[in-house]
Design a protein around this motif. Structure first.
Motif, mmCIF file in Angstrom:
data_model
loop_
_atom_site.group_PDB
_atom_site.id
_atom_site.type_symbol
_atom_site.label_atom_id
_atom_site.label_comp_id
_atom_site.label_asym_id
_atom_site.label_seq_id
_atom_site.Cartn_x
_atom_site.Cartn_y
_atom_site.Cartn_z
ATOM 1 N N ILE A 92 13.409 -13.620 5.755
ATOM 2 C CA ILE A 92 11.931 -12.773 5.820
ATOM 3 C C ILE A 92 12.083 -12.083 7.146
ATOM 4 C CG2 ILE A 92 10.986 -14.732 6.905
ATOM 5 C CD1 ILE A 92 8.186 -13.664 5.252
ATOM 6 N N THR A 116 12.018 -12.869 1.949
ATOM 7 C CA THR A 116 11.350 -14.402 1.633
ATOM 8 C C THR A 116 12.058 -15.578 2.679
ATOM 9 O OG1 THR A 116 10.495 -15.957 -0.056
ATOM 10 C CG2 THR A 116 12.565 -14.948 -0.265
ATOM 11 N N THR A 117 11.381 -16.727 2.516
ATOM 12 C CA THR A 117 12.298 -17.830 2.897
ATOM 13 C C THR A 117 12.624 -18.789 1.769
ATOM 14 O OG1 THR A 117 10.283 -18.867 3.422
ATOM 15 C CG2 THR A 117 11.460 -17.789 5.306
ATOM 16 N N ILE A 118 13.184 -19.857 1.712
ATOM 17 C CA ILE A 118 13.239 -20.838 0.749
ATOM 18 C C ILE A 118 13.257 -22.250 1.624
ATOM 19 C CG2 ILE A 118 14.440 -21.981 -1.176
ATOM 20 C CD1 ILE A 118 15.503 -19.117 -1.831
ATOM 21 N N GLN A 119 12.407 -22.847 1.019
ATOM 22 C CA GLN A 119 12.131 -24.202 1.903
ATOM 23 C C GLN A 119 11.817 -23.969 3.448
ATOM 24 O OE1 GLN A 119 15.459 -26.848 -0.463
ATOM 25 N NE2 GLN A 119 15.329 -27.452 1.610
ATOM 26 N N ILE A 134 18.957 -18.097 2.460
ATOM 27 C CA ILE A 134 18.636 -17.924 1.010
ATOM 28 C C ILE A 134 19.901 -18.114 0.058
ATOM 29 C CG2 ILE A 134 17.968 -15.938 -0.554
ATOM 30 C CD1 ILE A 134 16.006 -16.670 1.715
ATOM 31 N N ALA A 151 11.308 -25.486 -2.659
ATOM 32 C CA ALA A 151 10.684 -24.341 -2.445
ATOM 33 C C ALA A 151 9.225 -24.348 -2.454
ATOM 34 C CB ALA A 151 11.153 -23.058 -3.278
ATOM 35 N N THR A 152 8.538 -23.705 -1.279
ATOM 36 C CA THR A 152 7.061 -23.717 -1.286
ATOM 37 C C THR A 152 6.410 -22.980 -2.349
ATOM 38 O OG1 THR A 152 6.633 -21.744 -0.073
ATOM 39 C CG2 THR A 152 7.243 -23.859 1.150
ATOM 40 N N GLU A 193 6.853 -19.282 -1.920
ATOM 41 C CA GLU A 193 8.050 -18.601 -2.052
ATOM 42 C C GLU A 193 8.434 -18.742 -3.431
ATOM 43 O OE1 GLU A 193 10.035 -20.936 1.988
ATOM 44 O OE2 GLU A 193 10.025 -21.889 0.003
ATOM 45 N N ARG A 212 6.575 -15.644 -4.936
ATOM 46 C CA ARG A 212 7.495 -14.316 -4.363
ATOM 47 C C ARG A 212 8.459 -14.144 -5.275
ATOM 48 N NH1 ARG A 212 7.604 -9.388 -3.127
ATOM 49 N NH2 ARG A 212 8.689 -8.849 -1.371
#
Length: 220
Positions: free
Chosen positions: A28, A49-52, A57, A74-75, A78, A81
């Motif tokens: 991100i 994005t981010t992951i966790q 990524i 992952a949230t 996320e 997205r």
């Protein structure tokens, strides 16, 4: 165009980003220059994005044109997205760094040989591809030991004839040995590619770029 790039000076672009046929997923907070380089190399949409909550990524995301396999940590934001582009399969337990333990394209998927058999079967059905447990150069994290597109597979240069033969039987693609970033055998850490192009870590030599182009069929 220059086929070598970095993520804020780090040549391990395969750890931080993941490229599919239609989109590239980047951190991100990645520099605008990196987004421009990916658009120019691949002519695709960019997803930030981010992951966790993490920028790695490439280590946490795998998949193909049929779906994404992503860390179960992952949230919700996320996942929302990523689900704008594919259905999601979550790796919920233990071995959840999807990009490290899965090597996938639209033709096949190879997975860490210690992955639960039931999960292997579910991933194959989800991605709609044949699946094979595999090591490459005795490395179990096949997602970082190789890079696969729908045109070819670049594998760890220490891969044995038996490992390559096993892969060839399931993928039915050209398979060749290569390296990145001046001799790094973990090609997935420093190479991203699809059928339209590729980018490698900034330390990758001209000879290494030539091998990559030959295996993926970019040489005229």
């Amino acid at each position: 165009m220059d086929r070598t790039v970095s993520v804020a000076g780090d040549p391990h672009i395969g750890v931080f980003t993941r490229v599919f046929e239609d989109i590239a997923v980047i951190p991100i907070d990645a520099p605008e220059e990196l987004e421009h380089q990916y658009r120019e190399a691949f002519d695709l949409d960019i997803v930030r994005t981010t992951i966790q909550g993490s920028p790695i990524i490439g280590s946490l995301l795998a998949g193909n044109s049929n779906g994404f396999v992503v860390s179960g940590l992952a949230t919700q934001a996320e996942a929302d997205r990523l689900s704008e582009y594919r259905e999601l399969f979550f790796l919920e337990h233990g071995m959840n760094a999807a990009g490290n333990v899965i090597l996938a394209c639209d033709k096949f998927a190879a997975v860490h040989p210690d992955m639960d058999k039931k999960v292997q079967k579910e991933i194959g059905e989800f991605l709609k591809v044949p699946i094979v447990p595999l090591t490459l150069g005795d490395v179990k994290v096949v997602g970082m030991a190789a890079v696969a597109t729908n045109s070819g597979v670049v594998v760890n240069p220490r891969s044995s004839l038996h490992e390559i033969s096993t892969l060839e039987k399931v993928c039915e693609l050209p398979v060749g040995k290569g390296s990145i970033n001046m001799g790094n055998a973990m090609v997935g850490t420093g190479l991203v590619a699809n059928t339209k192009g590729y980018l490698a870590g900034v330390e990758t030599s001209g000879y290494e770029l030539g091998r990559i182009e030959d295996i993926f069929g970019f040489e005229e």
